[in-house]
Enzyme design. Structure first.
Site, PDB file in Angstrom:
ATOM      1  N   GLU A  63      -2.753   6.450 -12.451  1.00  0.00           N
ATOM      2  CA  GLU A  63      -2.441   5.124 -11.915  1.00  0.00           C
ATOM      3  C   GLU A  63      -3.440   4.846 -10.804  1.00  0.00           C
ATOM      4  O   GLU A  63      -3.723   5.723  -9.981  1.00  0.00           O
ATOM      5  CB  GLU A  63      -1.016   5.071 -11.369  1.00  0.00           C
TER       6      GLU A  63
ATOM      7  N   GLU B  68      -2.183  -2.111  -1.831  1.00  0.00           N
ATOM      8  CA  GLU B  68      -0.755  -2.226  -1.540  1.00  0.00           C
ATOM      9  C   GLU B  68      -0.621  -2.519  -0.050  1.00  0.00           C
ATOM     10  O   GLU B  68      -1.465  -2.122   0.747  1.00  0.00           O
ATOM     11  CB  GLU B  68      -0.012  -0.928  -1.864  1.00  0.00           C
TER      12      GLU B  68
END
Length: 328
Positions: free
Chosen positions: A155, A160
């Site tokens: 991933e 973020e």
């Protein structure tokens, strides 16, 4: 006088020492969010209420209340409202296992099944929401799970951010204004792990109030993260691994396969609710994640590895391990 064919003329110029064009990034896919609807040839919306495996509080819906395009901008809206929907998204292995009811709704879009890439430069110009519990993200997942289920196939988290503009003891000025990047890999849970880093040393001012460009450059055995063109993390293949048996003889696994793009705004969850002062603030919602554009570029003369186009900016930082270890 003879006229040289274009190919022969080019060869003649090369023989005379003419300089060829240096490798460069070339846009191969993009969305400027023109018009007044989401381009369904480029994006599909996730519909689910499972919380992403992170105890998030939202149901993702495919409604204009949560996903819209207005004035050249994509808007992902997180709203306080009781909503019932399918527990898992349609692509999940347990997709038909009932429904769930949540107190919030939000938006999540992806290029899954429509477009994916191996190596390149991936960028988006975004304005992020503030508030304790707001968790916007721009990230990538493997198109085919070649090495197996998460996280065997990896991933890639391009950007973020959690709890922006809330009190933060370790932050510059005592206010949370950092974003982060991360790479997830390893074995099946609980043997999964990741490396991440926040943008402390780049000091991005007020990301909840200003537009910023978040970028990932990915080449064979190298992945690097940028905010507004300035590097804040670089990882190499020695930094990651996968427990998949398919990785034998593949030194760059699992990050040597095509990945697709995702944009979403999560409500609460493990990361924001255990960070900064902790907890969840209902007053932070409704909230919006605004996206001006998204671009995918590949290296013109080195599509196979992408290495010829990677930025050579100096970076001397150290990635950090799982943040959960700090909570023990």
């Amino acid at each position: 006088m003879a006229v040289l064919a274009p190919a022969l003329l080019g060869a003649g110029l090369a023989a005379c020492g003419a300089k060829s064009e240096p490798p460069r990034w070339e846009t191969v896919w993009s969305d400027d969010f023109d018009g007044d609807t989401l381009d369904r040839t480029k994006w599909r919306a996730e519909v689910s209420c499972w919380g992403g495996g992170n105890n998030e509080r939202q149901c993702y819906t495919d409604r204009p209340e949560n996903i819209s395009v207005e004035g050249g901008v994509l808007k992902l809206r997180a709203r306080p409202e009781v909503y019932t929907g399918p527990l898992y998204p349609s692509h999940h292995k347990d997709a038909r296992q009932g429904e769930a009811t949540r107190a919030y709704t939000s938006g999540k879009i992806m290029t899954r099944g429509l477009a994916s890439w191996r190596y390149g430069r991936f960028s988006a110009r975004i304005k992020l929401p503030a508030g304790q519990g707001a968790w916007p993200a721009f990230w990538m997942m493997p198109a085919d799970d070649f090495y197996g289920p998460w996280p065997l196939s990896g991933e890639i988290d391009i950007m973020e951010a959690v709890n922006l503009e809330t009190p933060c003891a370790e932050c510059v000025g005592g206010v949370e204004r950092r974003s982060s990047g991360a790479l997830h890999f390893g074995g099946l849970a609980p043997e999964n792990t990741y490396l991440h880093l926040k943008t402390d040393k780049t000091k991005v001012e007020g990301p909840a109030n200003e537009w910023h460009v978040f970028t990932l450059e990915w080449g064979e055995g190298v992945i690097q993260w940028f905010v507004d063109g300035k590097i804040f993390m670089r990882l190499k293949s020695d930094d990651w691994h996968t427990a998949s048996l398919k990785a034998k003889g593949r030194p760059f696994a699992p990050f040597d396969q095509p990945f697709y793009l995702i944009l979403n705004l999560a409500v609460g969850g493990n990361l924001p609710e255990k960070s900064n002062q902790g907890g969840f603030d209902d007053a932070a919602f409704p909230a919006e994640m605004l996206v001006d554009w998204v671009r995918v570029e590949q290296c013109t003369d080195d599509i196979e590895t992408g290495l010829a186009c990677l930025s050579k900016q100096e970076w001397s930082g150290e990635p950090q391990g799982p943040w959960e270890k700090d909570q023990l």
